[in-house]
Design an enzyme around this catalytic site. Structure first.
Site, mmCIF file in Angstrom:
data_model
loop_
_atom_site.group_PDB
_atom_site.id
_atom_site.type_symbol
_atom_site.label_atom_id
_atom_site.label_comp_id
_atom_site.label_asym_id
_atom_site.label_seq_id
_atom_site.Cartn_x
_atom_site.Cartn_y
_atom_site.Cartn_z
ATOM 1 N N ASP A 104 70.958 40.543 -35.962
ATOM 2 C CA ASP A 104 72.381 40.896 -35.907
ATOM 3 C C ASP A 104 72.772 41.940 -36.946
ATOM 4 O O ASP A 104 73.946 42.086 -37.281
ATOM 5 C CB ASP A 104 73.252 39.641 -36.052
ATOM 6 C CG ASP A 104 72.826 38.764 -37.214
ATOM 7 O OD1 ASP A 104 71.968 39.198 -38.009
ATOM 8 O OD2 ASP A 104 73.354 37.647 -37.313
ATOM 9 N N LYS A 155 73.155 32.978 -52.047
ATOM 10 C CA LYS A 155 74.593 32.647 -52.068
ATOM 11 C C LYS A 155 75.073 32.089 -53.414
ATOM 12 O O LYS A 155 75.464 30.910 -53.526
ATOM 13 C CB LYS A 155 74.920 31.673 -50.934
ATOM 14 C CG LYS A 155 74.537 32.254 -49.563
ATOM 15 C CD LYS A 155 75.057 31.425 -48.412
ATOM 16 C CE LYS A 155 74.752 32.056 -47.067
ATOM 17 N NZ LYS A 155 73.351 32.037 -46.659
ATOM 18 N N ASP A 212 76.418 42.788 -41.151
ATOM 19 C CA ASP A 212 75.756 41.654 -40.519
ATOM 20 C C ASP A 212 76.768 41.149 -39.491
ATOM 21 O O ASP A 212 77.757 40.520 -39.846
ATOM 22 C CB ASP A 212 75.449 40.630 -41.616
ATOM 23 C CG ASP A 212 75.300 39.217 -41.105
ATOM 24 O OD1 ASP A 212 75.310 39.011 -39.886
ATOM 25 O OD2 ASP A 212 75.185 38.306 -41.941
HETATM 26 P P1 GTP Z 1 74.968 31.258 -37.250
HETATM 27 O O1 GTP Z 1 74.663 29.965 -36.558
HETATM 28 O O2 GTP Z 1 76.322 31.780 -36.905
HETATM 29 O O3 GTP Z 1 74.709 31.219 -38.728
HETATM 30 O O4 GTP Z 1 74.005 32.398 -36.645
HETATM 31 P P2 GTP Z 1 72.387 32.414 -36.524
HETATM 32 O O5 GTP Z 1 71.935 31.161 -35.905
HETATM 33 O O6 GTP Z 1 72.045 33.665 -35.795
HETATM 34 O O7 GTP Z 1 71.879 32.443 -38.014
HETATM 35 P P3 GTP Z 1 71.777 33.685 -38.994
HETATM 36 O O8 GTP Z 1 72.862 34.657 -38.703
HETATM 37 O O9 GTP Z 1 71.653 33.173 -40.366
HETATM 38 O O10 GTP Z 1 70.363 34.296 -38.576
HETATM 39 C C1 GTP Z 1 69.950 35.572 -38.937
HETATM 40 C C2 GTP Z 1 69.019 36.090 -37.863
HETATM 41 O O11 GTP Z 1 67.864 35.245 -37.777
HETATM 42 C C3 GTP Z 1 69.661 36.098 -36.488
HETATM 43 O O12 GTP Z 1 69.225 37.262 -35.818
HETATM 44 C C4 GTP Z 1 69.109 34.857 -35.823
HETATM 45 O O13 GTP Z 1 68.957 35.020 -34.415
HETATM 46 C C5 GTP Z 1 67.754 34.726 -36.476
HETATM 47 N N1 GTP Z 1 67.374 33.320 -36.599
HETATM 48 C C6 GTP Z 1 67.989 32.370 -37.336
HETATM 49 N N2 GTP Z 1 67.348 31.202 -37.219
HETATM 50 C C7 GTP Z 1 66.313 31.418 -36.371
HETATM 51 C C8 GTP Z 1 65.271 30.582 -35.855
HETATM 52 O O14 GTP Z 1 65.192 29.392 -36.121
HETATM 53 N N3 GTP Z 1 64.363 31.179 -35.013
HETATM 54 C C9 GTP Z 1 64.435 32.488 -34.681
HETATM 55 N N4 GTP Z 1 63.520 32.988 -33.839
HETATM 56 N N5 GTP Z 1 65.400 33.302 -35.147
HETATM 57 C C10 GTP Z 1 66.316 32.763 -35.989
#
Ligand code: GTP
Length: 319
Positions: A104, A155, A212
């Protein structure tokens, strides 16, 4: 060369929009978020690996229907393994220097220059860094005079940050990194980065913009940033007699009643806007309908969502 995009998160902060589509394919100005990372990759990146989990069928379908000019390998996790676990899960595909991204991130990073920097500095990896005024919501990084990362803080409390540089979620790694990731659900930021500093992890600062796009506010900030850079994009098929357009907008919708749009609005093809409506700083996706005289500001209006006649929608996500 390969690039890995972490695209398996639940996207909880964009709910309820992410109940109907996973965050990596939410369209930012008509292009799924992940394509904003894939399109500017250097030519030598011939393969993109997407580590997916949540709503993976949606992501698979997008890449089956759209040729993005690179080989796409989609690797599923039955349960999300976290950012580190996801990387370990695709380790068998990574046998050389590779790019890695949070899916993202919207930024002006010159990936070619970052690769050059990585190759000239050596070490286990290079992390893009971005300066912010208040780093308390981010992973904070301290570097020494040579740009080598010497400390991490996830954080921190306001006022206790070790620097103003944050982890921008864009990396280049050597495959050795994978040996430092334990099995299971693992966070790269908390459980891996602090333990590899002795192997040489370098920071890479860049200029321009970085967002982000994982929340309503930041998604719309990314949309404003790109619209300010690109200017107006109004489809030539749009019939808009009596529509007042203000500032830069991207309009794919073809039939608009007299209304007021802008600044910073994206109307996807198939969105409907009825007479007298006003839309500002918002995204309205296909099948959504903005009723007569309604006001929509600071909002994400998902596919098929209805804003009733005369309703006011401020700073919300509708789906
Ligand atoms: P929130 O639930 O809103 O925090 O969003 P998110 O689930 O996308 O978490 P976050 O924004 O912290 O993740 C950053 C990036 O890592 C994003 O592109 C997510 O798709 C990816 N990501 C987070 N957790 C995982 C996971 O368990 N597996 C994979 N494959 N990607 C992940």
């Amino acid at each position: 060369m390969k690039a890995l995009i972490l695209a398996g998160g639940l996207g909880t902060r964009l709910r309820p929009l992410t109940f109907s589509m996973p965050k990596p394919v939410v369209p930012l100005l008509g292009k799924p978020l992940v394509r904003h990372l894939i399109d500017p990759l250097p030519d030598e990146v011939d393969t993109v690996i997407l580590a997916v989990s949540y709503m993976k069928e949606y992501i698979e379908r997008y890449f089956q229907e759209n040729d993005v000019g690179r080989n796409i390998i989609i690797v599923n996790e039955d349960v999300p393994l976290g950012t580190g676990g996801a990387m370990k899960n695709v380790a068998h595909n990574l046998d050389d220097t590779f790019f890695a991204f949070n899916g993202d991130v919207i930024c002006s990073l010159d990936m070619e220059s970052m690769l050059h920097h990585h190759r000239s500095h050596g070490g286990i990896g290079t992390m893009a860094l971005w300066p912010v005024e208040d780093p308390s919501a981010f992973g904070v990084v301290a570097t020494d005079d040579s740009g080598r990362i010497v400390d991490f803080q996830e954080k921190p409390e306001r006022g206790e940050a070790i620097s103003n540089n944050i982890n921008a979620g864009a990396y280049i790694f050597e495959p050795e990194l994978l040996d430092h990731i334990p099995d299971g659900v693992v966070s790269l930021e908390r459980e891996v980065f602090p333990h590899i500093l002795h192997r040489g992890l370098h920071g890479y600062n860049f200029e321009g913009y970085w967002v982000d796009a994982g929340t309503r506010e930041s998604f719309l900030r990314a949309q404003r940033t790109l619209l300010d850079l690109k200017g107006n994009m109004i489809s030539c098929a749009t019939r808009h007699a009596g529509v007042e357009f203000i500032g830069p907008n991207m309009i794919e919708a073809t039939h608009l009643s007299p209304c007021r749009i802008g600044p910073h609005v994206y109307l996807e093809r198939g969105a409907e806007v009825h007479q007298g409506a006003q839309i500002e700083d918002s995204m309205v996706l296909t099948g959504a309908s903005i009723g007569r005289g309604a006001i929509v500001k600071g909002s994400l209006v998902g596919p098929g969502a209805r804003v009733a006649e005369g309703e006011t929608v401020l700073d919300r996500i509708l789906a």
